[in-house]
Design a protein around this motif. Structure first.
Motif, PDB file in Angstrom:
ATOM      1  N   SER A  25       0.761  -1.335   0.098  1.00 44.82           N
ATOM      2  CA  SER A  25      -0.092   0.017  -0.070  1.00 44.82           C
ATOM      3  C   SER A  25       0.990   1.270   0.045  1.00 44.82           C
ATOM      4  N   THR A  43      -4.368  -3.371   4.941  1.00 40.77           N
ATOM      5  CA  THR A  43      -5.386  -3.480   4.044  1.00 40.77           C
ATOM      6  C   THR A  43      -6.412  -4.573   4.552  1.00 40.77           C
ATOM      7  N   ASP A  66      -5.408  -3.149  -4.578  1.00 40.36           N
ATOM      8  CA  ASP A  66      -4.146  -3.341  -3.812  1.00 40.36           C
ATOM      9  C   ASP A  66      -4.776  -4.435  -2.841  1.00 40.36           C
ATOM     10  N   MET A  67      -3.941  -5.400  -3.085  1.00 34.97           N
ATOM     11  CA  MET A  67      -4.826  -6.386  -1.953  1.00 34.97           C
ATOM     12  C   MET A  67      -4.078  -6.784  -0.629  1.00 34.97           C
TER      13      MET A  67
HETATM   14 MG    MG Z   1      -1.688  -2.789   2.356  1.00 36.87          MG
END
Ligand code: MG
Ligand code: GTP
Length: 267
Positions: A25, A43, A66-67
């Motif tokens: 991230s 996340t 964004d995983m």
């Molecule tokens: Mg992240």
């Protein structure tokens, strides 16, 4: 009118992959918002964002997924591998487990992408992240580069904290995505023939990472003079910088020579 202006805008899907807390991230935030947050905010499942960039005279609309790296989010993220054209494969250079997990990230993607041949249509960028933490680094550039090269992927040393390598990473990624689009989706893997062998890579790793001279030469403590010389000759053939173009071979050769000298002197 400039003919380049007529080129069609393209849309691409980019995902981030890699263990939790490796900096996925933060890398995206550094590129899109030019800032860095040092507090860790995991996340939750997936974050989604859109950005518009220019690459190779073309406007590119980038959808970024964004995983979350944590295993508990597997059920959420597994939906998002399909139709991916670009992937950031991130590890933390201060965390060996995150580097060793790269193969399992590729395996997860292959399982979930639908048709495994779709993997051939993805531009992969390996990010060796947190290179600003030099004193805590445990995975060196050679090892990371060798892994990326052996898969034909691009390799970047990055720091979301300092910004190092981030623009270069995204520029190469977008350029690769446009090239792939212009080639009908075909992705050119970079330099898949390494020009050196796994045995040579292992020898370099052993010499650079071992904690004492016996281990460096692959010997048990107290080995005889003959055994020391035999091991030396074996490695010297593998590593001689005149023959070996593997990165790190010159340094490893110097380590080899001084390890042999020290072991023979102490006998
Ligand atoms: Mg992240
Ligand atoms: P998940 O979302 O849980 O999968 O983690 P992530 O990979 O997205 O990690 P994130 O970007 O949230 O960063 C994790 C932690 O590492 C945060 O505390 C960041 O501040 C820190 N971090 C990320 N990149 C860097 C870097 O390049 N250098 C340093 N020193 N710290 C970084």
């Amino acid at each position: 009118m400039d003919k380049n202006r007529l080129k069609k805008t393209i849309r691409v899907k980019v995902i981030s992959m890699g263990n939790a807390e490796t900096g996925k991230s933060c890398i995206i935030k550094r590129y899109c918002e030019k800032r860095f947050v040092s507090k860790y905010l995991s996340t939750i499942g997936i974050d989604y964002g859109v950005t518009k960039v220019h690459a190779k005279d073309r406007e590119v609309k980038v959808n970024i997924f964004d995983m979350a790296g944590h295993p508990i989010f597997y059920e959420v993220r597994n939906e998002f591998y399909k139709d991916t054209q670009g992937a950031l494969l991130v590890y933390d250079v201060t965390n060996r487990a995150s580097f060793e997990a790269l193969d399992s990230w590729i395996a997860e993607m292959k399982r979930e992408i639908g048709d495994p041949s779709d993997m051939e249509r993805v531009v992969f960028c390996v990010c060796a992240n947190k290179v600003d933490k030099t004193s805590q680094r445990v995975v060196d550039d050679f090892e990371g580069h060798a892994w990326a090269n052996s898969n034909g992927f691009h390799y970047f040393e990055t720091s979301a904290a300092s910004g190092n390598g981030i623009n270069e990473l995204f520029e190469k990624l977008f350029e690769g995505l446009v090239t792939a689009y212009e080639n009908g989706g075909k992705v050119e893997r970079i330099n898949t023939t390494l020009g050196y062998t796994k045995e040579q890579i292992d020898a370099i790793q052993r010499l650079k990472n071992s904690t004492d001279d016996w281990k460096r030469l692959g010997l048990l403590p107290g080995a005889s003079k003959d055994e020391i010389n035999k091991a030396y000759r074996k490695y010297a053939v593998l590593l001689h910088p005149d023959k070996n173009i593997a990165p790190g071979s010159e340094e490893a050769f110097k380590i080899l020579v001084s390890a042999r000298t020290a072991l023979l002197k102490n006998r």
